[in-house]
Design an enzyme around this catalytic site. Structure first.
Site, short mmCIF file in Angstrom:
data_model
loop_
_atom_site.label_atom_id
_atom_site.label_comp_id
_atom_site.label_asym_id
_atom_site.label_seq_id
_atom_site.Cartn_x
_atom_site.Cartn_y
_atom_site.Cartn_z
N SER A 204 26.21 -15.94 20.48
CA SER A 204 25.40 -16.09 19.29
C SER A 204 24.87 -14.73 18.57
O SER A 204 24.59 -14.86 17.48
CB SER A 204 23.96 -16.62 19.89
OG SER A 204 23.34 -16.12 20.83
N HIS B 122 26.47 -22.85 18.88
CA HIS B 122 27.10 -22.69 17.56
C HIS B 122 28.31 -22.98 17.33
O HIS B 122 28.88 -22.91 16.05
CB HIS B 122 27.22 -20.93 17.32
CG HIS B 122 25.72 -20.41 17.38
ND1 HIS B 122 24.66 -20.37 16.42
CD2 HIS B 122 25.04 -19.87 18.83
CE1 HIS B 122 23.51 -19.86 16.95
NE2 HIS B 122 23.82 -19.38 18.43
N LYS C 216 21.18 -26.71 15.11
CA LYS C 216 21.77 -25.74 14.31
C LYS C 216 22.75 -26.44 13.38
O LYS C 216 22.18 -27.08 12.26
CB LYS C 216 22.55 -24.87 15.19
CG LYS C 216 21.35 -24.12 15.97
CD LYS C 216 21.99 -23.18 17.07
CE LYS C 216 20.73 -22.31 17.52
NZ LYS C 216 21.10 -21.55 18.94
C1 LIG Z 1 19.84 -21.30 19.70
C2 LIG Z 1 20.86 -21.39 21.13
C3 LIG Z 1 19.92 -22.15 22.25
C4 LIG Z 1 18.65 -22.81 22.22
O1 LIG Z 1 18.87 -23.76 21.43
P1 LIG Z 1 17.44 -24.33 20.76
O2 LIG Z 1 17.53 -25.67 20.39
O3 LIG Z 1 17.33 -23.32 19.47
O4 LIG Z 1 16.46 -24.24 21.94
C5 LIG Z 1 20.68 -22.07 23.34
N1 LIG Z 1 21.97 -21.37 23.45
C6 LIG Z 1 22.49 -20.82 22.40
C7 LIG Z 1 23.97 -19.96 22.79
C8 LIG Z 1 21.83 -20.75 21.17
O5 LIG Z 1 22.27 -19.88 20.27
#
Ligand SMILES: *Cc1c(COP(=O)(O)O)cnc(C)c1O
Length: 391
Positions: free
Chosen positions: A179, A207, A238
């Site tokens: 990320s 992602h 996302k």
């Molecule tokens: C954003 C993210 C999460 C958390 O997801 P949310 O739905 O925002 O709580 C978990 N793992 C990774 C790699 C992320 O980038």
């Protein structure tokens, strides 16, 4: 209270104080910050679905038919038809026997790892895995072996070293797309290792889902190993533009989590409006429009990265829509972010503990509905602002 204030003051002096920035109006490729329209270069709304009319309509429709709240946790009376429909859709998307929806990616990772591993088990975790994986490892009570980032030779050595005294379950866990770096986990090698050492492999594709692979199935599709991952974790907040997360896996894994995963069991389930929008998001990701949005995102990424590289900037190993511009120390990083916002470009400086000390960065993320020319201009501006900064 005085002590808290002092601690906050110390953070401010180190350039480490975190504060909130409010976006006025809806999410989109350009947003209103501090009363001005700026180019948004720090959203995970990669495909631009958060404000998509089809998702808004689906959300309103689900809300008017099923109400605002689900009223209970899943095991009580909070499992509604839409939860079932969405889980069937996700299982079909990933090609697994089942799927389970969680309230967020954070809740999914903590709940999956805690639900599947315990004292006596062993988790192998990439050094740059997301904080929610780290917290899930801690919650599980399992022993955790952290392997150097993407280093498969080191991971194999660690697996071998543990093999002689093996007992309990083994789990290898990795982000699919990292990320803060935008690089990819070496999934084919991870698959080979997990098969050789009889471990389960969990990939967090927060992602990658919706974005990578010809049909948007994520990093595993990009590597052609979709059917060899045991635990597909992904998020809906996302690229899918909604909220929530999921695990797609074999039926016994899903049933185990329904019985053991505390973040799943002890929390009110996702509301109908979110579920309806998520179903519409899968429709778009699977459509020609989805493919066109993925292509536009990739085109923007290439233009942006070429502009930054031409300016001599260090982008690490990024091969995705997450583009880290490594700047080093906190103060210059935050100063660069401030100056860029002044010039109409909104991105965030990322500091420890999100990234290792000395590796602060501007983390830029592209969207499908950015215009190529504004992305090119933003790259030029970033190069210019960084060159102006005192080193
Ligand atoms: C954003 C993210 C999460 C958390 O997801 P949310 O739905 O925002 O709580 C978990 N793992 C990774 C790699 C992320 O980038």
């Amino acid at each position: 209270m005085r002590k808290l204030q002092k601690e906050l003051e110390a953070l401010r002096e180190q350039g480490m104080l975190r504060t909130l920035k409010t976006v006025a109006g809806p999410q989109g490729p350009r947003v209103i910050v501090d009363g001005r329209e700026v180019l948004l270069l720090c959203s995970n709304n990669y495909l631009g679905l958060a404000g998509h009319p089809a998702l808004i309509e689906a959300s309103c429709d689900a809300t008017s038919r099923f109400g605002v709240g689900s009223g209970a946790s899943r095991l009580v009376s909070g499992t509604m038809e839409l939860h079932e429909q969405l889980e069937a859709r996700i299982a079909d998307f990933k090609g697994t026997e089942g799927a389970l929806v969680f309230n967020s990616g954070y809740a999914a990772n903590t709940g999956i790892l805690q639900g599947l591993a315990g004292p006596g088990d062993l988790i192998f975790s990439d050094a740059l895995n997301h904080a929610s994986i780290i917290d899930g490892c801690r919650l599980s009570g399992a022993r955790v072996v952290v392997y150097p980032h993407r280093d498969m030779a080191a991971l194999e050595e660690l697996l071998q070293a543990e093999a002689s005294r093996r007992h309990g379950r083994w789990l290898i866990v990795s982000d699919g797309v990292f990320s803060m770096d935008g690089d990819l986990a070496p999934l084919p090698e991870l698959v080979a290792l997990k098969e050789r050492y009889e471990a389960l492999l969990m990939v967090d594709d927060a992602h990658g889902g919706g974005v990578l692979g010809a049909s948007g199935r994520g990093s595993a599709e990009r590597f052609g190993c979709l059917d060899r991952i045991d635990l597909h974790m992904g998020t809906l907040g996302k690229a899918f533009g909604c909220f929530g997360a999921y695990l797609a896996a074999r039926r016994e894994v899903i049933d185990t989590l329904i019985n053991r995963s505390r973040s799943f069991i002890f929390s009110t389930s996702l509301p109908p409006g979110v579920l309806g929008a998520a179903l519409a998001a899968f429709d778009i990701v699977d459509s020609a429009e989805g493919a066109a949005r993925r292509a536009a995102l990739e085109n923007n990424r290439q233009i942006f990265v070429e502009g930054l590289r031409r300016g001599g900037l260090d982008l690490g190993e990024s091969v995705t829509q997450i583009v880290p511009i490594v700047t080093g120390e906190p103060q210059p990083t935050m100063e660069a972010a401030r100056r860029l916002l002044d010039r109409g470009i909104f991105l965030q400086g990322i500091r420890p503990p999100t990234v290792p000390v000395g590796q602060c960065r501007l983390r830029a993320t592209l969207m499908a509905d950015h215009r190529p020319e504004e992305v090119a201009a933003a790259a030029e501006m970033i190069v210019r602002i960084l060159a102006e900064l005192p080193r």
